[in-house]
Design an enzyme around this catalytic site. Structure first.
Site, short mmCIF file in Angstrom:
data_model
loop_
_atom_site.label_atom_id
_atom_site.label_comp_id
_atom_site.label_asym_id
_atom_site.label_seq_id
_atom_site.Cartn_x
_atom_site.Cartn_y
_atom_site.Cartn_z
N ASP A 14 -61.30 -33.59 -17.77
CA ASP A 14 -61.23 -32.16 -17.53
C ASP A 14 -62.13 -31.88 -16.30
O ASP A 14 -62.94 -32.73 -15.93
CB ASP A 14 -61.76 -31.45 -18.79
CG ASP A 14 -62.16 -30.02 -18.53
OD1 ASP A 14 -61.32 -29.28 -17.98
OD2 ASP A 14 -63.30 -29.63 -18.87
N ASP A 60 -63.72 -28.30 -15.14
CA ASP A 60 -64.79 -27.33 -15.39
C ASP A 60 -65.64 -27.71 -16.61
O ASP A 60 -65.10 -27.87 -17.70
CB ASP A 60 -64.14 -25.96 -15.68
CG ASP A 60 -64.58 -24.91 -14.69
OD1 ASP A 60 -64.99 -25.27 -13.58
OD2 ASP A 60 -64.51 -23.72 -15.04
N ARG A 111 -48.10 -15.91 -13.60
CA ARG A 111 -48.65 -17.09 -12.93
C ARG A 111 -47.62 -18.21 -12.99
O ARG A 111 -46.63 -18.10 -13.69
CB ARG A 111 -49.95 -17.52 -13.61
CG ARG A 111 -51.01 -16.41 -13.60
CD ARG A 111 -52.27 -16.80 -14.34
NE ARG A 111 -53.20 -15.69 -14.43
CZ ARG A 111 -54.26 -15.67 -15.22
NH1 ARG A 111 -54.54 -16.72 -15.97
NH2 ARG A 111 -55.07 -14.63 -15.26
N ASP A 136 -65.01 -30.67 -22.27
CA ASP A 136 -66.12 -29.93 -22.90
C ASP A 136 -65.63 -28.95 -23.96
O ASP A 136 -66.37 -28.60 -24.87
CB ASP A 136 -66.95 -29.20 -21.83
CG ASP A 136 -66.16 -28.14 -21.09
OD1 ASP A 136 -64.96 -28.38 -20.81
OD2 ASP A 136 -66.71 -27.06 -20.80
N TYR A 192 -57.37 -33.61 -26.67
CA TYR A 192 -58.44 -34.31 -27.38
C TYR A 192 -57.93 -34.83 -28.72
O TYR A 192 -58.23 -35.95 -29.13
CB TYR A 192 -59.62 -33.35 -27.57
CG TYR A 192 -60.73 -33.85 -28.45
CD1 TYR A 192 -61.71 -34.71 -27.96
CD2 TYR A 192 -60.82 -33.44 -29.78
CE1 TYR A 192 -62.74 -35.15 -28.76
CE2 TYR A 192 -61.86 -33.88 -30.60
CZ TYR A 192 -62.81 -34.74 -30.08
OH TYR A 192 -63.83 -35.16 -30.89
N THR A 213 -54.36 -40.14 -27.14
CA THR A 213 -55.64 -40.29 -26.44
C THR A 213 -56.78 -40.69 -27.37
O THR A 213 -56.72 -40.47 -28.58
CB THR A 213 -56.07 -38.96 -25.77
OG1 THR A 213 -56.35 -37.99 -26.79
CG2 THR A 213 -55.02 -38.41 -24.84
#
Ligand code: MG
Length: 299
Positions: A63, A65, A174, A258, A270, A275
């Site tokens: 990730d 940020d 967006r 995070d 996650y 993964t």
């Protein structure tokens, strides 16, 4: 994966280590070792080091940020150097929710060449080895007719909501999502805080999401209430797990993020069965965890 014969360092130290490893394994030598060794010795020394150092089938995926940089901040020289070193040992990729412009501001203008994989907008824009390998957008996926119906219905709903303050920019379209704000995105910080308090009592966003979810069930959208004043709507699966479709050939995907808790934007990837998930507390923690996992074995 952790074949001792593959854990060879580069440079003269590495050559010595290789010779010592070969010598120590000579006592337990059988025909399979002989086959491996013959294959290995076919390549010139320099090429052998290059082949040996990267672990095949394994990627470290990050990730942006809060994981590689402090939130909304640029990357530090320390982290850039660390990523360069890590890339010598394993395949390295990044996956961010922002667009490529924002990711480049944070990680540098050469970002698409600095990592093996770069996934902007959760992978809707995908780069491999510095080349664009895929793009996807809401406009293409849903089509103009569906988007128009969604916008029309939402605008009517927003007009009928009884809340004390309304400003402007109620719907923001967006490339990978539609963001809806009952108060309007261009309210002041003070007005944001007020709306957040009001919403906690009256559940404005929660009720609106319930209605939209039912009305547009056929579009298979996921609704995510985040921040103070808005919620996002996007097709199911367009979270960070979207990028995994580009990593089919990799067997071991280590993801570092995070916000891996439920409701966080790293949660789905996650938790994914594809993964091995790692939660990090800060960019420094990312460096510490990766050093333990990938670099200490090489030292
Ligand atoms: Mg993050």
């Amino acid at each position: 994966m952790d074949d001792p014969k593959m854990s060879v360092k580069s440079g003269s130290d590495g050559y010595l280590a290789l010779r010592m490893e070969l010598r120590s394994s000579i006592t337990s030598f059988d025909y399979r070792d002989f086959v491996h060794l013959s294959f290995f010795m076919c390549f010139p020394l320099r090429l052998r080091y290059r082949m040996a150092v990267r672990r095949p089938g394994l990627i470290a995926l990050f990730d942006v940020d809060g994981t590689l940089t402090a939130p909304r901040k640029g990357v530090t020289p320390k982290m850039l150097k660390f990523m360069q070193d890590l890339r010598k040992v394993v395949t390295v990729g990044i996956v961010g929710g922002s667009d490529l412009v924002k990711i480049s501001e944070q990680l540098g203008s050469t970002v698409t060449n600095d990592y093996d994989y770069v996934f902007a907008e959760n992978g809707l824009v995908a780069y491999k080895d510095g080349k664009l390998v895929g793009t996807q957008s809401l406009k293409t996926h849903l089509g103009d007719e569906n988007i128009r119906d969604f916008v029309n219905f939402t605008l009517h709903y927003l007009a009928d909501i009884d809340i004390p303050i309304k400003r402007g920019t109620f719907i923001e379209f967006r490339s990978g999502m539609i963001n809806v704000s009952p108060i309007g995105r261009n309210c002041s910080q003070e007005e944001r805080d007020e709306f957040e308090k009001y919403d906690k009592v009256h559940n404005i966003r929660g009720k609106m999401v319930e209605v939209l979810r039912e009305k547009f069930a056929h579009l298979n959208l996921t609704f995510s209430i985040g921040g103070q004043i808005s919620f996002d709507a996007f097709p199911q699966g367009w979270d960070k797990t979207y990028c995994l479709k580009y990593l089919d050939e990799l067997e071991e995907i280590h993801f570092f993020g995070d916000k891996t808790y439920k409701g966080g934007n790293d949660h789905e990837i996650y938790e994914s069965a594809r993964t091995v998930g790692h939660t990090v507390r800060s960019p420094d923690d990312t460096i510490d965890q990766c050093t333990t996992l990938f670099l200490n074995k090489q030292a």
